[in-house]
Design a protein around this motif. Structure first.
Motif, PDB file in Angstrom:
ATOM      1  N   ASN A  62      91.782 -58.137 -36.666  1.00  0.00           N
ATOM      2  CA  ASN A  62      91.655 -58.621 -34.987  1.00  0.00           C
ATOM      3  C   ASN A  62      92.214 -60.052 -34.549  1.00  0.00           C
ATOM      4  N   ASN A  63      91.841 -61.041 -35.617  1.00  0.00           N
ATOM      5  CA  ASN A  63      91.932 -62.869 -35.097  1.00  0.00           C
ATOM      6  C   ASN A  63      93.565 -62.652 -35.280  1.00  0.00           C
ATOM      7  N   PHE A  64      94.268 -61.941 -36.777  1.00  0.00           N
ATOM      8  CA  PHE A  64      95.996 -63.126 -36.543  1.00  0.00           C
ATOM      9  C   PHE A  64      96.291 -62.391 -34.946  1.00  0.00           C
ATOM     10  N   ARG A  65      95.808 -60.974 -34.019  1.00  0.00           N
ATOM     11  CA  ARG A  65      96.261 -60.758 -33.173  1.00  0.00           C
ATOM     12  C   ARG A  65      95.745 -61.204 -31.837  1.00  0.00           C
ATOM     13  N   SER A  66      95.004 -61.478 -32.345  1.00  0.00           N
ATOM     14  CA  SER A  66      94.400 -61.941 -31.000  1.00  0.00           C
ATOM     15  C   SER A  66      94.706 -63.940 -30.532  1.00  0.00           C
ATOM     16  N   GLY A  67      95.311 -64.116 -31.203  1.00  0.00           N
ATOM     17  CA  GLY A  67      96.199 -65.791 -30.995  1.00  0.00           C
ATOM     18  C   GLY A  67      95.917 -66.902 -32.005  1.00  0.00           C
ATOM     19  N   GLY A  68      96.847 -67.351 -31.722  1.00  0.00           N
ATOM     20  CA  GLY A  68      96.247 -68.909 -32.832  1.00  0.00           C
ATOM     21  C   GLY A  68      97.221 -68.629 -33.872  1.00  0.00           C
ATOM     22  N   VAL A  92     105.541 -71.805 -51.334  1.00  0.00           N
ATOM     23  CA  VAL A  92     105.919 -71.080 -50.289  1.00  0.00           C
ATOM     24  C   VAL A  92     105.236 -70.907 -49.103  1.00  0.00           C
ATOM     25  N   THR A  93     106.252 -71.441 -47.822  1.00  0.00           N
ATOM     26  CA  THR A  93     105.474 -71.352 -46.673  1.00  0.00           C
ATOM     27  C   THR A  93     106.173 -70.806 -45.982  1.00  0.00           C
ATOM     28  N   ALA A  94     105.621 -69.797 -45.049  1.00  0.00           N
ATOM     29  CA  ALA A  94     105.583 -69.299 -44.686  1.00  0.00           C
ATOM     30  C   ALA A  94     105.239 -68.699 -43.374  1.00  0.00           C
ATOM     31  N   ILE A  95     105.597 -67.649 -42.261  1.00  0.00           N
ATOM     32  CA  ILE A  95     105.571 -67.792 -41.163  1.00  0.00           C
ATOM     33  C   ILE A  95     104.386 -66.681 -40.766  1.00  0.00           C
ATOM     34  N   LEU A  96     103.295 -66.277 -39.834  1.00  0.00           N
ATOM     35  CA  LEU A  96     103.092 -65.488 -39.490  1.00  0.00           C
ATOM     36  C   LEU A  96     103.954 -64.713 -38.105  1.00  0.00           C
ATOM     37  N   LEU A 104     101.498 -57.133 -39.466  1.00  0.00           N
ATOM     38  CA  LEU A 104     101.570 -58.617 -39.572  1.00  0.00           C
ATOM     39  C   LEU A 104     102.277 -58.377 -40.891  1.00  0.00           C
ATOM     40  N   VAL A 105     103.254 -59.698 -40.593  1.00  0.00           N
ATOM     41  CA  VAL A 105     103.641 -59.822 -42.302  1.00  0.00           C
ATOM     42  C   VAL A 105     104.482 -61.230 -42.557  1.00  0.00           C
ATOM     43  N   LYS A 199      90.216 -70.942 -44.805  1.00  0.00           N
ATOM     44  CA  LYS A 199      89.175 -69.796 -45.359  1.00  0.00           C
ATOM     45  C   LYS A 199      89.000 -68.665 -44.399  1.00  0.00           C
ATOM     46  N   ILE A 200      89.833 -67.712 -44.459  1.00  0.00           N
ATOM     47  CA  ILE A 200      90.113 -66.873 -43.588  1.00  0.00           C
ATOM     48  C   ILE A 200      89.524 -65.272 -44.128  1.00  0.00           C
ATOM     49  N   LEU A 201      88.360 -64.553 -43.388  1.00  0.00           N
ATOM     50  CA  LEU A 201      87.675 -63.446 -43.765  1.00  0.00           C
ATOM     51  C   LEU A 201      89.031 -62.715 -43.404  1.00  0.00           C
ATOM     52  N   GLY A 202      89.146 -62.052 -44.589  1.00  0.00           N
ATOM     53  CA  GLY A 202      89.941 -60.457 -44.691  1.00  0.00           C
ATOM     54  C   GLY A 202      91.479 -61.265 -45.610  1.00  0.00           C
TER      55      GLY A 202
END
Length: 231
Positions: A62-68, A92-96, A104-105, A199-202
């Motif tokens: 939900n957080n990843f898809r809600s923006g930011g 490695v630096t990756a982009i969401l 999501l990848v 620190k990201i939940l999940g």
């Protein structure tokens, strides 16, 4: 086969004592000597950990898809070792991003050396290894820790060592009808809210995979570990 989203984890238990020797205790780490354990439902403690992971994955999705987060950088460190004990460490630096199926990848840079591994998939409650298991959790259905796919069997176990985690063990059927461990995957997941920056939940804080060496010493295994550092 093993990285196909979630189809094989709807009914997981510990793995066939009749074929492997009666070890009913769920494994907590990979071993080249691992055997199939007794097939059974998840224990109460395992189910509690699975529930925490499922709801943490739901929050992350939900957080990843809600923006930011979309199109933002995520930084990982990796360690890769082969069957000859050669080890490589790299960052490695990756982009969401979203893939073509709207999943999501983490997209690594195109210049990443092909000899260096990167695990791009993002586990959630609706996409990934636990998606059907998470549905069963929400519906209060029984969950077994063993499943079969073709000539292979898969065992899942849940445990905690500061972070909750689940371990997937893959076993191949031998010509004599027994099963031998082939590989494993482990996900260590942040399931407790932490308001510290980054620190990201999940979040899968650590992903690792191991595979038994077939060409060299079969008592050894190759290993790959990917650790989330920051964003």
């Amino acid at each position: 086969m093993k990285k196909q989203t979630c189809l094989i984890f709807i009914s997981l238990t510990s793995l066939l004592a009749s074929c492997g020797g009666g070890n009913s205790k769920p494994p907590t780490s990979f071993s080249t000597n691992a055997i199939l354990a007794e097939e059974r439902p998840l224990t109460e403690d395992e189910r509690k950990i699975a529930t925490r992971i499922c709801y943490a994955y739901q929050s992350k999705s939900n957080n990843f898809r809600s923006g930011g987060y979309i199109n933002q950088n995520f930084n990982f460190s990796s360690v890769k070792s082969d069957c000859q004990n050669a080890e490589i460490k790299y960052n490695v630096t990756a982009i969401l991003r979203y893939d073509t199926n709207n999943n999501l990848v983490f997209s690594p840079p195109a210049i990443l050396d092909q000899n260096l591994r990167f695990y791009p998939k993002i586990q959630t409650d609706t996409n990934g290894y636990l998606s059907q298991l998470c549905t069963k959790i929400k519906n209060n259905e029984s969950i077994s820790n063993t499943t079969a796919q073709g000539s292979s069997k898969v065992q899942i176990s849940f445990n905690s060592d500061g972070l909750d985690y689940f371990l997937l063990m893959y076993f191949n059927r031998q010509s004599d009808g027994t099963y031998k461990v082939d590989s494993a995957e482990q996900f260590k997941v942040r399931t407790q809210i932490n308001f510290t920056t980054g620190k990201i939940l999940g979040m899968d804080e650590v992903y690792s995979t191991q595979k038994v060496c077939s060409t060299y010493d079969k008592a050894k295994n190759s290993n790959f570990t990917q650790t989330f550092i920051s964003r």
